[in-house]
Design an enzyme around this catalytic site. Structure first.
Site, PDB file in Angstrom:
ATOM      1  N   SER A  45       0.890  -1.200  -0.125  1.00 29.88           N
ATOM      2  CA  SER A  45       0.004   0.030  -0.056  1.00 29.88           C
ATOM      3  C   SER A  45       0.937   1.319   0.077  1.00 29.88           C
ATOM      4  O   SER A  45       2.243   1.093  -0.001  1.00 29.88           O
ATOM      5  CB  SER A  45      -0.715   0.048   1.094  1.00 29.88           C
ATOM      6  OG  SER A  45       0.091   0.202   2.291  1.00 29.88           O
TER       7      SER A  45
ATOM      8  N   SER B 123      -5.416  -7.506   7.568  1.00 25.73           N
ATOM      9  CA  SER B 123      -5.711  -7.176   9.014  1.00 25.73           C
ATOM     10  C   SER B 123      -5.597  -8.419   9.784  1.00 25.73           C
ATOM     11  O   SER B 123      -5.088  -8.179  10.829  1.00 25.73           O
ATOM     12  CB  SER B 123      -7.214  -6.576   9.350  1.00 25.73           C
ATOM     13  OG  SER B 123      -7.627  -5.616   8.830  1.00 25.73           O
TER      14      SER B 123
ATOM     15  N   ASN C  73      -8.021 -10.304  -0.977  1.00 26.76           N
ATOM     16  CA  ASN C  73      -7.051  -9.545  -0.001  1.00 26.76           C
ATOM     17  C   ASN C  73      -7.029  -9.562   1.442  1.00 26.76           C
ATOM     18  O   ASN C  73      -8.249  -9.475   1.930  1.00 26.76           O
ATOM     19  CB  ASN C  73      -7.364  -8.110  -0.155  1.00 26.76           C
ATOM     20  CG  ASN C  73      -6.876  -7.754  -1.589  1.00 26.76           C
ATOM     21  OD1 ASN C  73      -6.697  -8.409  -2.585  1.00 26.76           O
ATOM     22  ND2 ASN C  73      -6.932  -6.372  -1.922  1.00 26.76           N
TER      23      ASN C  73
ATOM     24  N   ASP D 253      -1.304  -2.020  -4.122  1.00 26.27           N
ATOM     25  CA  ASP D 253      -2.557  -2.075  -3.266  1.00 26.27           C
ATOM     26  C   ASP D 253      -3.021  -0.651  -3.371  1.00 26.27           C
ATOM     27  O   ASP D 253      -2.352   0.483  -2.678  1.00 26.27           O
ATOM     28  CB  ASP D 253      -2.538  -2.439  -2.053  1.00 26.27           C
ATOM     29  CG  ASP D 253      -3.951  -2.938  -1.480  1.00 26.27           C
ATOM     30  OD1 ASP D 253      -4.584  -3.266  -2.075  1.00 26.27           O
ATOM     31  OD2 ASP D 253      -3.859  -3.075  -0.212  1.00 26.27           O
TER      32      ASP D 253
ATOM     33  N   GLU E 173     -11.365  -0.902  -9.500  1.00 29.08           N
ATOM     34  CA  GLU E 173     -12.806  -1.361  -8.560  1.00 29.08           C
ATOM     35  C   GLU E 173     -13.889  -0.589  -9.022  1.00 29.08           C
ATOM     36  O   GLU E 173     -13.778   0.611  -9.448  1.00 29.08           O
ATOM     37  CB  GLU E 173     -12.188  -0.828  -7.028  1.00 29.08           C
ATOM     38  CG  GLU E 173     -13.193  -1.111  -6.191  1.00 29.08           C
ATOM     39  CD  GLU E 173     -12.858  -1.139  -4.680  1.00 29.08           C
ATOM     40  OE1 GLU E 173     -11.688  -1.274  -4.430  1.00 29.08           O
ATOM     41  OE2 GLU E 173     -13.408  -0.299  -3.744  1.00 29.08           O
TER      42      GLU E 173
ATOM     43  N   SER F 100     -10.467 -10.064   5.584  1.00 25.80           N
ATOM     44  CA  SER F 100      -9.710 -10.619   6.868  1.00 25.80           C
ATOM     45  C   SER F 100     -11.132 -11.456   7.589  1.00 25.80           C
ATOM     46  O   SER F 100     -12.141 -10.832   7.514  1.00 25.80           O
ATOM     47  CB  SER F 100      -9.115  -9.816   7.599  1.00 25.80           C
ATOM     48  OG  SER F 100      -7.874  -9.557   6.972  1.00 25.80           O
TER      49      SER F 100
HETATM   50  P1  13P Z   1      -8.611  -6.424   5.268  1.00 28.56           P
HETATM   51  O1  13P Z   1      -8.501  -5.278   6.110  1.00 28.56           O
HETATM   52  O2  13P Z   1      -9.795  -7.204   5.598  1.00 28.56           O
HETATM   53  O3  13P Z   1      -7.457  -7.299   5.578  1.00 28.56           O
HETATM   54  O4  13P Z   1      -8.332  -6.234   3.713  1.00 28.56           O
HETATM   55  C1  13P Z   1      -7.339  -5.917   3.182  1.00 28.56           C
HETATM   56  C2  13P Z   1      -7.228  -5.019   1.718  1.00 28.56           C
HETATM   57  O5  13P Z   1      -8.364  -5.156   1.292  1.00 28.56           O
HETATM   58  C3  13P Z   1      -6.051  -4.772   1.183  1.00 28.56           C
HETATM   59  O6  13P Z   1      -6.529  -3.877  -0.113  1.00 28.56           O
HETATM   60  O1  G3H Z   2      -6.645  -2.020   2.191  1.00 33.61           O
HETATM   61  C1  G3H Z   2      -5.710  -1.441   2.665  1.00 33.61           C
HETATM   62  C2  G3H Z   2      -4.731  -2.261   3.299  1.00 33.61           C
HETATM   63  O2  G3H Z   2      -5.195  -2.864   4.770  1.00 33.61           O
HETATM   64  C3  G3H Z   2      -3.317  -1.552   3.783  1.00 33.61           C
HETATM   65  O3  G3H Z   2      -3.639  -0.651   4.884  1.00 33.61           O
HETATM   66  O4  G3H Z   2      -3.031   1.581   4.046  1.00 33.61           O
HETATM   67  O5  G3H Z   2      -2.979   0.920   6.612  1.00 33.61           O
HETATM   68  O6  G3H Z   2      -1.281   0.146   4.730  1.00 33.61           O
HETATM   69  P1  G3H Z   2      -2.608   0.613   4.768  1.00 33.61           P
HETATM   70 ZN    ZN Z   3      -8.329  -3.174  -0.106  1.00 33.64          ZN
END
Ligand code: 13P
Ligand code: G3H
Ligand code: ZN
Length: 311
Positions: free
Chosen positions: A50, A259, A256, A82, A134, A216
């Site tokens: 990310s 969490s 994905n 991401d 998306e 998650s």
């Molecule tokens: P979670 O927060 O459910 O793990 O989702 C992660 C995600 O979608 C990253 O793009």
């Molecule tokens: O969807 C987002 C991911 O969980 C990444 O999280 O932006 O805190 O790195 P972050």
């Molecule tokens: Zn996401």
């Protein structure tokens, strides 16, 4: 084998009724835990970064850590951006050697989403990089957007054909009731996903890979460990794993997970520090965190995604 794109992975996953895990990475121990699990299960993997991860770890470090993972495991591994917020973020990832990028323009109006996404596709495809985009909006907080539950909206199946054909994307993330973060459903609330939307999208886009963000499951035993050892996580309900398994047998090819990795790491570190108050060597507690990530990812690969023995 060098880093790969997700094209072949998704084709096989779609045909085989399983999904590839896309795990968020921020540091060495997490990457090692994920790829050790992938190696033992002989599973393809997507490692995703990310904007927050790029800022935290520096993209050059992450790129080299992921290359080390490819070199040491020999697994097919995709390096994915991401939630790319705009064209510039996606361009930077392509220029850095990522093999896949997500442009997240889902909070823009439909036509604007198409225009932004098209520009990313043109740049990425010219350089052999695949693109995820998306339609619809998930609730929760991530880098690109902060969406309140009441502002989240499901994907409209009527829009998916026009969007994918006009943009030329390689995979599509849809909103069917998952959300980002550890608090997806309130205690007492029954988790539900709109499988009717997923089914309809599958009909409109035969053979096309669909992506589930916010997937998650927030294992309750891990949350209990965090709270047992001094943490204060409120009751958290994630996406039931049987629902993810079902989605993986349908059009969903990428799931994905971030969490759950965070929760597993934190539970392992809290437990370690509590049980070993004299320890001060980070290798001791980070070693436990790495082992916890590995155990979690093995479970996901074998019991949820079904991507074992598919590398
Ligand atoms: P979670 O927060 O459910 O793990 O989702 C992660 C995600 O979608 C990253 O793009
Ligand atoms: O969807 C987002 C991911 O969980 C990444 O999280 O932006 O805190 O790195 P972050
Ligand atoms: Zn996401």
């Amino acid at each position: 084998m060098p880093l790969v794109t997700s094209t072949e992975m998704f084709k096989k996953a779609y045909e085989g009724g399983y999904a590839i895990g896309a795990f968020n990475v921020n540091n060495m121990e997490t990457i090692q835990g994920i790829v050790e699990a992938g190696k033992e299960c002989n599973s393809p993997l997507i490692l995703q970064v990310s904007a927050g991860a790029r800022k935290y770890a520096n993209p050059v470090y992450l790129k080299h850590l992921v290359e080390a993972a490819v070199e040491t495991t020999g697994l097919p591994i995709v390096l994915h951006l991401d939630h790319g917020a705009d064209f510039e973020a996606c361009k930077a990832a392509v220029d850095d050697g990522f093999t896949s990028v997500m442009i997240d323009a889902s909070h823009h109006a439909f036509n604007e989403n198409i225009e932004i996404t098209k520009k990313v596709v043109a740049y990425a495809h010219d350089r052999g990089v695949v693109v995820e985009a998306e339609l619809g909006q998930l609730a929760g907080i991530e880098d690109a957007v902060n969406v309140k539950a009441e502002d989240a909206c499901f994907t409209h199946p009527d829009e998916v054909y026009e969007f994918t054909t006009k943009t030329g994307i390689d995979s599509l993330a849809i909103a069917i009731g998952t959300s980002h973060g550890a608090y997806k459903f309130k205690p007492g609330q029954k988790p539900q996903l709109r499988f009717d939307i997923l089914e309809e999208v599958g009909k409109r886009l035969p053979g096309f890979p669909i992506v589930l963000h916010g997937a998650s499951s927030v294992p309750q035993d891990q949350v209990a460990i965090i709270n047992q050892y001094g943490g204060k996580m409120p009751d958290a309900i994630g996406i039931p794993e049987d629902m993810l398994r079902k989605a993986a047998t349908m059009a969903v090819c990428k799931i994905n997970i971030d969490s759950d990795l965070r929760v597993a790491c934190t539970a392992a570190i809290r437990k370690h520090m509590f049980e070993n108050p004299s320890h001060f060597d980070p290798r001791q507690y980070l070693g436990d965190a790495r082992a916890a990530v590995k155990a979690l990812v093995k479970h996901k690969i074998v019991d949820v995604l079904g991507s074992n023995d598919k590398a």
